[in-house]
Design an enzyme around this catalytic site. Structure first.
Site, mmCIF file in Angstrom:
data_model
loop_
_atom_site.group_PDB
_atom_site.id
_atom_site.type_symbol
_atom_site.label_atom_id
_atom_site.label_comp_id
_atom_site.label_asym_id
_atom_site.label_seq_id
_atom_site.Cartn_x
_atom_site.Cartn_y
_atom_site.Cartn_z
ATOM 1 N N GLY A 288 0.821 -1.215 0.000
ATOM 2 C CA GLY A 288 0.000 0.000 0.000
ATOM 3 C C GLY A 288 0.849 1.257 0.000
ATOM 4 C CG ASP A 289 3.451 2.055 3.162
ATOM 5 O OD1 ASP A 289 2.409 2.670 3.438
ATOM 6 O OD2 ASP A 289 4.067 1.351 3.969
ATOM 7 C CB ALA A 290 4.842 0.138 -3.157
ATOM 8 N N GLY A 293 3.306 5.791 -2.972
ATOM 9 C CA GLY A 293 4.509 6.407 -3.517
ATOM 10 C C GLY A 293 4.446 6.555 -5.021
#
Length: 335
Positions: A288-290, A293
């Site tokens: 989810g962070d990727a 980003g």
């Protein structure tokens, strides 16, 4: 770090060293859910030493905002080897480590228990909680803050750093810049509802996944908390300080479609995900962070929302093919 260097995107969150193991017995021993993210309580504290001593962990630089960043990342670390590991990882990825350093605590850590395609995250913030708002106006950091045109804050930061998040959010609103926030975990809208409500009026782009959206909906009494389009629209329509820019809400749902709502429309848009085979999925930690980003990187480059979601999907898929919250190396062109 040279003060003359600025970046278009400034990120703020909790820097953590992820300690990854694949051992389902730890879930039962420490009363953990298979797919969740929590702050460690007293009963969880022995897990970090146990992982190091008995389970041969994989160490990966982590922290939700830092995972998403390819820019300048501000946070607080200890004066230890964990912090050096984070700096080395940042340098490799082109992220400026805009760290405040404290001698009062060690650098934060996250126990990551992998089980199938799920991951259970148990975080001890340690030094991250020592972040001081004054760091944002220090000689090395202020040029990074003022030089940025886009800001991104991980929701985990609201557990201790709401005052700092508000300073960045208000600065963005007053100067017509873009402020993005990630809900980060279901416990943020559940247990840090007041802090979230303080920041939401300044949010231009809000990220979350299906569990976080449902948690927010339950905390706010929505009739159908699992109806992602209606929840996304409700989040988009919340009061906004800078009304000149519509709020965009982006809700991911793993291998299912991503939902996007904006405050200037009554309609939502869904973007399908190219599903991966079981063999292609190594580790879902940080996916989810990727995605966030990738979305923010494309947004900074002036791409429309559809392209931003596409790039987010590409980086999310790339991330789950690696161990930990990492992207493929050597770097691949996604735009």
């Amino acid at each position: 770090m040279a003060t003359s260097t600025t970046y278009p995107l400034f990120c703020m969150g909790n820097p953590l060293l992820d300690m990854q193991v694949r051992n389902e017995a730890l879930l039962q021993k420490y009363n953990l859910k298979a797919n969740d993210a929590i702050l460690a309580s007293k009963e969880h504290m022995p897990i970090y030493d146990e992982i190091v001593k008995d389970h041969h962990p994989t160490y990966v630089a982590g922290g939700a905002a830092q995972n998403a960043a390819r820019a300048a990342a501000a946070s607080c670390v200890g004066k230890d080897m964990l912090a050096n590991t984070l700096r080395e990882a940042n340098q490799r990825e082109g992220v400026a480590s805009a760290y405040q350093v404290t001698t009062e605590e060690n650098t934060g850590a996250c126990a990551v228990i992998l089980n199938g395609h799920n991951r259970s995250l148990v975080t001890t913030l340690r030094a991250a909680e020592k972040f001081n708002k004054a760091h944002l106006s220090s000689p090395n950091i202020l040029p990074l803050v003022d030089g940025a045109k886009f800001y991104y804050v991980g929701g985990f930061f609201l557990t201790h750093g709401t005052e700092s998040a508000l300073e960045i959010a208000q600065k963005a609103a007053n100067s017509g810049k873009v402020f993005a926030l990630n809900l980060s975990a279901p416990f943020i809208p559940q247990f840090f509802k007041v802090q979230l409500e303080q920041v939401i009026p300044y949010v231009d782009i809000l990220f979350g996944n299906e569990s976080e959206a449902e948690s927010w909906a339950n905390a706010n009494g929505l009739a159908n908390p699992t109806d992602l389009p209606s929840v996304a629209l409700a989040l988009a329509k919340l009061p906004k300080s800078n009304a000149s820019r519509p709020r965009t809400v982006v809700i991911t749902s793993g291998a299912e479609a991503t939902v996007v709502a904006t405050s200037d429309s009554e309609q939502t848009t869904t973007y399908p995900v190219n599903k991966l085979s079981d063999e292609q999925i190594v580790d879902t930690n940080g996916a989810g962070d990727a995605f966030a980003g990738g979305f923010m990187g494309a947004y900074v480059l002036g791409k429309d929302v559809a392209k931003c979601v596409e790039v987010g999907h590409k980086l999310g898929a790339m991330c789950v093919g690696q161990i930990g919250p990492q992207l493929a190396w050597p770097k691949q062109q996604v735009l």
